[in-house]
Every structure is written in C-alpha cells, then in structure tokens.
Design a protein around this motif. Structure first.
Motif, short mmCIF file in Angstrom:
data_model
loop_
_atom_site.label_atom_id
_atom_site.label_comp_id
_atom_site.label_asym_id
_atom_site.label_seq_id
_atom_site.Cartn_x
_atom_site.Cartn_y
_atom_site.Cartn_z
N LEU A 389 0.51 -1.10 0.42
CA LEU A 389 -0.01 0.17 0.45
C LEU A 389 0.29 1.21 -0.02
O LEU A 389 0.30 1.88 -1.26
CB LEU A 389 -1.08 0.15 1.26
CG LEU A 389 -1.83 1.20 1.37
CD1 LEU A 389 -2.47 0.99 0.10
CD2 LEU A 389 -3.30 1.39 2.57
N ARG A 390 1.44 1.41 0.68
CA ARG A 390 2.83 2.07 0.72
C ARG A 390 3.78 3.34 -0.31
O ARG A 390 3.77 3.45 -0.96
CB ARG A 390 4.27 2.22 2.29
CG ARG A 390 5.15 3.30 2.00
CD ARG A 390 5.61 2.83 3.32
NE ARG A 390 6.69 1.99 2.89
CZ ARG A 390 6.82 0.78 3.89
NH1 ARG A 390 5.55 0.52 4.93
NH2 ARG A 390 7.34 -0.08 2.84
N ASP A 391 3.36 1.56 -1.51
CA ASP A 391 4.42 1.70 -2.51
C ASP A 391 3.55 2.48 -3.73
O ASP A 391 3.58 2.91 -4.03
CB ASP A 391 4.59 0.43 -3.11
CG ASP A 391 6.39 -0.38 -2.43
OD1 ASP A 391 6.73 0.20 -1.65
OD2 ASP A 391 5.95 -0.93 -2.58
N ARG A 489 -0.64 -7.99 -6.44
CA ARG A 489 0.07 -6.62 -5.69
C ARG A 489 -1.49 -5.66 -5.15
O ARG A 489 -1.39 -5.38 -4.09
CB ARG A 489 0.77 -6.31 -5.86
CG ARG A 489 2.25 -7.01 -5.40
CD ARG A 489 3.52 -6.25 -6.62
NE ARG A 489 3.72 -4.97 -6.26
CZ ARG A 489 3.82 -4.42 -5.09
NH1 ARG A 489 4.58 -5.55 -4.04
NH2 ARG A 489 4.87 -2.88 -4.30
N THR A 490 -2.54 -6.08 -5.83
CA THR A 490 -3.06 -4.96 -6.15
C THR A 490 -4.90 -5.03 -4.59
O THR A 490 -4.85 -3.87 -4.38
CB THR A 490 -4.00 -4.80 -7.47
OG1 THR A 490 -3.19 -4.48 -8.80
CG2 THR A 490 -5.17 -4.18 -8.00
N ALA A 491 -4.73 -6.65 -4.93
CA ALA A 491 -5.57 -7.25 -3.98
C ALA A 491 -5.40 -7.14 -2.88
O ALA A 491 -5.75 -6.54 -1.75
CB ALA A 491 -6.26 -8.21 -4.46
N ALA A 640 -2.24 1.21 -8.30
CA ALA A 640 -2.65 3.09 -7.96
C ALA A 640 -3.51 2.91 -8.86
O ALA A 640 -4.35 3.89 -8.19
CB ALA A 640 -1.57 4.16 -8.72
N GLU A 641 -4.56 2.67 -9.60
CA GLU A 641 -5.95 3.01 -10.58
C GLU A 641 -6.69 2.36 -9.83
O GLU A 641 -7.77 3.00 -9.29
CB GLU A 641 -5.32 2.22 -11.72
CG GLU A 641 -4.14 2.88 -13.02
CD GLU A 641 -4.75 4.48 -13.43
OE1 GLU A 641 -5.97 4.66 -12.73
OE2 GLU A 641 -4.40 4.95 -14.18
N VAL A 642 -6.71 0.80 -9.06
CA VAL A 642 -7.64 0.24 -8.16
C VAL A 642 -8.22 0.98 -7.70
O VAL A 642 -8.76 1.64 -6.59
CB VAL A 642 -7.37 -1.23 -8.50
CG1 VAL A 642 -8.46 -1.16 -7.65
CG2 VAL A 642 -7.10 -1.64 -9.69
N VAL A 643 -6.90 1.23 -6.29
CA VAL A 643 -6.90 2.63 -5.15
C VAL A 643 -8.02 3.35 -5.69
O VAL A 643 -8.49 3.69 -4.68
CB VAL A 643 -5.37 2.27 -4.32
CG1 VAL A 643 -5.27 2.78 -3.02
CG2 VAL A 643 -5.18 1.35 -3.85
#
Length: 651
Positions: A389-391, A489-491, A640-643
């Motif tokens: 999440l930090r990344d 990583r997105t999930a 980044a797009e999903v978050v």
C-alpha cells in the motif's frame, strides 16, 4: 571557588558520521518480508520463498548461494593446483641421489666386490617401492648414499604418522630410535584401547591412563574414547580417500614403501591395524571416496591427506549450505568449518541468515496450516500489505501531486471514541488521551516526554459504508503475460487500505478462471497459476451480487480486473460452459448479471489489461450499459489505479 567536579557537564548531540549505524539491527525484517511476499505471490510456497531469501541474502550480505559458490571454488582450487605424488617424488629423488653417490663410490674401487655391488644396483626393480625394499639390507659403501637412504625411511615414517596425527611430521624430524619406539608403543596402546571399546567394554579408566601417557600426540585433547575415535576416523578416512585418488601404480608403490617407514615394518602394521579398527567403528565415514588432483604443486602424504580431509569438509559444507535434505536447518551449518574455509566474514553472514530465519519465526510471520504446510500468518500479510500500500500511495502521489489517502478518512462527525494513531492517519489528535498516555508511561520510569506510541486520534463516523467486490481474472493468460503478481499486489493494497482506513467497508475477493470463487487474502496471495481455459466473469458477478446483497445499506462497488473477454459462463446445473470465440450464450449470461447488479445501483469500474481491441470494445459497451468506467492501466500502475478509483468512489 567552585569545585570543578561539581560543574555541570555539557554534551553535544549530532548525527553519527563514523560509517554504518552501530545500533542498527543486522537485518531488515520488513525488507525480508517484502522479498518473501513477492516470491509467494509469484507462486512459491512460503517455505520455498524463505529458502530463496536465504539463498539470495539480504542487505548486502552474502546468501547461501554465494557461500556455496565460494565453497565449490575453494574445492576446485585445491584440485586444480595440487597433485598427490609429492612423497613419491621426494622418495624417487632421494633414491636417485643415493644410487648416484653409491655408484660413484664403487667406480673408485678396483675390486670384484665393487663390480658385484654394481650388478646388484643394476638389477634393482624398476619401481621405486621395490627398489627401496631391495636396498633394505644393502651394505652401503658411500656415507652420502647411506644418509640419503636413511632419509627415505625417515621421510616415509614422518609422512605416515603425519597422515594420522597432527604435527607429527615436524615433531619426528631427526627422530631417534627411542622416539620411534615411543610412537610404536603409543600405537599398540591405542589399538588395545580401541579393541576393548569395540567389544563394548567401559574404557573410561583406560582412556584416562592412555591420555596421561600419550597425550602429547593429541593436541586436540579429546575428552573420551568416542571423541578420540571421531578424530582419528576422520583422518584415516581422508588418508584412504587420498590412496583412492591415486593411480593403481602410485598406490601400490606407496603401500610397499610404507613397510620401510623408520626401517621398522611394525609401524606400518600397527597403522594398518588402526585403520581397520577405525573403519569398523565408524563405517559411516567416507572410506570409498576420491578426488581428482591435476595441479603442479606436489603434496606429501600428510599434506595430501589434509587436503582430502578439507575436501570432505567442503563437501559437507556444500550440503549444509544447500539446505536440500529433509529437515534441513540453518543451525546445521558448521560455522567454525565455514570460517576456516572462507574466512570469518562468511561465518558472520551465515550466522546473520540463521538469526534472520529465527527472527521471522519468532515474530509469528509463519504458521502451520491444518495439512502441516508452512503459510504466511495474518501478521505477515498485514506487514506485506503495508509495504504494498505504501508503494501504491507513493505512485498516486507522484502521479497527481497529492497523497489521496490523506483525505480518505476525514469524512464524518467525531464519535467521542479514540484509538491509537497508525501510520497514515490524518484524524485530529485527542490531546487529553495523548498526554495521559505520556504521563502513565513516564510514571513507569520512561524519561521521554512524548513518544509516538502515546498518540491517540479521534474516531470519526463515516458518512457512507461500502460493500466492495474485487473480481480478479486468474485465467492462464494472466500468468503467461506477467500479470499475476501485479494482480495480487493490487488485491493486497486494496485489502490493506480498507482494513486499516475504512474498517466499516466490507471487501470480498473473488477470483475467476473456468470457475469463480470467493477467497481469503492468504489464499489469493499464495494462489498458484493453473493452466485452464476459461474466463468466467459471469460466475464472478454472481458471487459479487451475493456479497452485495449481504450489505443492503452499503454503497455497492464492483471492481473488475481482467485481460480477456468472457469465454465461460455457469450453467443452471453448476457446470461451466466454455467456448472460444465467446459464445453468444456466454455474452448474454454475463450482460444479464451486469444488468442485475446495475439494478442494485452498483458502481462499476473495469480495469482492462493488455491491448486486445476486441476486449477493449466489449468493455466499453458494458461500461456504457452500466454507467461504469473503463481504465486501461499499465502493469506497474494497476494497483494505483484500483486504489485511486476506490477512493474516488468512496468520496
């Protein structure tokens, strides 16, 4: 005048400028978990990922692979630079010197006896061992020749003893007959001790008497008969491997020369008896192995035996460093042997790796599943989620010039409750609770005025709750095209964000290939790619609808990550129907489920990976139908797009 001892001392504080921080831990557990997490997401088991981390090393320290490579390099150097016939070469040179000196002396004599002796020398066997044996009873005319021949016997005796007893080659230089007799007596006593031990008798007292009498021959100071046997068996096995490594001709010559050691065949017989007993007592030693030496540096028998012993230790180290045998542990690595072979820093690196493994287990980052396999614990998943999440947040900030998560949790009125501050929180501090925590800590003896652990923030109501369904494509194309890890990583990032910043929201992780299923985070992180045809978005949407219906008062959000058109759908009987190109039945079933979710006011966003124009056109049509959005992110920017989309929807 004021007492200078009572003057108040003044101190100056500043950054440490003398190299690496001396108070820093020897390893970074967070970085270790990041590396393990990446490997797990790529399909490795946690056990494999941990082993891979130990093989690679961490924080600039050598891993097991580098240490193994240096062990094998040292092994190759030993065999490349040396050869084993050094003693034979020395014996041949001394024999030639003796024969030349004797012939020169005989040529100066004009007698039948001198001619007869010349014929004796001409009739000597062609091999070195046979010639030395034949000359055992020869009456030398030349004192130089006699000296050279005695040097052969002395050399053979010292080399034979040096094979079995450390430092004997130097200790027996210029040995007297009394010295030789003392060694022979020690061997007789040693053989008697081992014989009694082999019969199962208690040799404690006999061992004590033996060491009191002959302890000078054993600087290693073994504490009992078993340790003495271990010490002698390792060397005797190395001596046997040295013989095995020689040609048959060289081996035969050495065996024959052994009988000439110190001019007393009893020494060779006693050593042969010792070897036989040791082989019976320690059959597990490597008595059959060998090594191929092809260098230019000739080694004596004692030196060659130590080289073979070192080869055995290097082989054992290589096995320990490989960690490939059942039940292997980092504690198995012999740090003393590693230091002797590669230097002290190698032992430090190996010790640090062992400490890292213990620390990872101590912190509870691994746990045993019901089937006994090792898996990442919830604590490990949280740490991994924090890192991911930090990344992702940094990517969002770099792209938009802001950190969107800083505004994500501030909506709503204060509830009156407080909670400990966590990284990323932007809520107002609760000053009374923070100061009270500081006072309580200082009352316990901590002198610091304020610490980050004292801080509590004011809880706020969220104006809306959300039920989120993240649908991720797990078809084989995601693996083949390198989209597997970015998807995980997105999930992980979205799960971490919701579980820490939007705890009122409820997230369902749904995977879809030929079939779809709702999975826990740990299952998704450790999910392995399987070759199976089918992209069953229809089944995934059915599961998403089930999740949304459980939360009728929440904002319904559906996020879909895919790289292919729907090619499968679920039949009423539960069978997955597959066809490519996509069947009209599959398209109708998928669109129908999108329409039902649209009727539930679900907010759709489709994240399309790859550059398939058919997929792009299909998703555009679906998005227009459900008033959703289509995003075509790069693999690096998927998280980044999903978050960012989730945060936009929540606001």
């Amino acid at each position: 005048m004021a007492d200078p001892r009572r003057r108040k001392l003044r101190y100056a504080y500043g950054p440490y400028g003398g190299g690496p921080d001396p108070l820093a831990p020897p390893f970074d557990v967070r970085e270790a978990m990041d590396q393990i997490g990446r490997d797990v997401m790529e399909g490795s088991s946690p056990r494999q990922a941990l082993q891979e981390l130990l093989r690679r090393g961490l924080d600039g320290r050598r891993g097991l692979d580098d240490l193994s490579r240096q062990v094998w390099q040292r092994r190759r150097e030993l065999q490349r630079d040396n050869r084993l016939d050094g003693t034979l070469q020395q014996v041949r040179e001394l024999l030639e010197r003796a024969l030349e000196a004797e012939r020169n002396a005989l040529q100066r004599e004009d007698s039948d006896d001198a001619r007869f002796r010349e014929m004796q020398l001409d009739a000597l066997p062609g091999d070195t061992g046979g010639a030395v044996r034949e000359l055992g009873e020869y009456d030398w005319r030349s004192s130089d020749a006699r000296e050279a021949y005695e040097e052969i016997r002395d050399l053979l005796g010292r080399e034979l003893l040096d094979q079995r007893f450390q430092g004997m080659k130097e200790a027996m230089e210029n040995a007297t007959p009394e010295d030789v007799e003392r060694v022979r007596e020690m061997l007789d006593d040693l053989n008697a001790l081992l014989a009694q031990h082999a019969q199962g008798q208690d040799t404690t007292d006999q061992f004590a008497r033996f060491m009191a009498k002959h302890g000078e021959f054993f600087p290693e100071n073994p504490r009992n008969t078993e340790e003495l046997i271990d010490l002698l068996a390792a060397r005797a096995a190395a001596a046997q491997r040295m013989l095995n490594s020689m040609s048959a001709e060289q081996r035969a010559q050495l065996m024959e020369l052994a009988g000439q050691a110190f001019g007393d065949p009893r020494l060779a017989n006693a050593l042969a008896q010792l070897d036989a007993q040791l082989q019976g007592l320690r059959p597990g030693e490597d008595w059959r192995g060998s090594g191929r030496f092809r260098g230019e540096n000739p080694m004596g028998m004692g030196e060659a035996t130590r080289a073979l012993e070192e080869l055995g230790q290097l082989d054992a180290l290589a096995e320990q460093l490989a960690q490939s045998y059942p039940g292997a542990r980092m504690e198995d690595i012999d740090l003393e042997a590693l230091s002797a072979a590669l230097g002290e820093q190698a032992a430090v690196d190996a010790r640090t790796l062992a400490e890292l493994e213990r620390e990872l287990r101590r912190q509870g980052l691994f746990e045993r599943a019901a089937d006994g396999t090792l898996q990442l614990s919830p604590k490990a998943l949280r740490r991994l989620g924090e890192s991911v999440l930090r990344d992702v947040v940094n990517q969002i900030g770099a792209r938009r010039g802001e950190r969107e998560t800083r505004r994500s949790g501030a909506a709503g009125e204060a509830t009156g409750a407080t909670r400990p501050w966590a990284f990323g929180d932007t809520e107002a501090w609760s000053v009374p609770r923070t100061l009270l925590n500081a006072q309580l800590r200082r009352a316990g003896g901590d002198s610091r005025r304020l610490d980050v652990t004292d801080v509590e923030v004011v809880e706020t109501e969220q104006r809306t709750r959300a039920a989120v369904a993240l649908l991720v494509d797990t078809s084989w194309s995601m693996v083949a095209q390198g989209r597997w890890v970015p998807m995980k990583r997105t999930a992980l990032a979205l799960y971490q964000l919701i579980s820490t910043r939007f705890r009122g929201d409820d997230l369902a992780l749904i995977t879809f290939g030929r079939h779809a299923q709702t999975v826990e985070l740990g299952e998704l992180v450790g999910l392995e790619g399987v070759y199976a045809q089918g992209t069953n978005l229809h089944h995934a949407l059915l599961l998403a609808a089930r999740h949304l219906r459980k939360h009728p008062d929440a904002l319904p959000v559906v996020l879909v990550v895919t790289d292919g058109e729907p090619t499968a759908h679920l039949e009423p009987g539960g069978h997955a129907y597959f066809d490519y190109p996509p069947s009209p039945h599959t398209i109708r079933a998928t669109i129908g489920e999108v329409d039902r979710l649209t009727g539930m006011n679900a907010v759709f966003t489709f994240f399309v990976l790859g550059d398939d124009p058919r997929l792009a056109a299909f998703m555009d049509d679906v998005a227009r139908r459900c008033n959703g959005r289509v995003v075509a992110p790069s693999l690096d920017g998927l998280g980044a797009e999903v978050v960012a989309d989730y945060l936009r929807t929540r606001r």
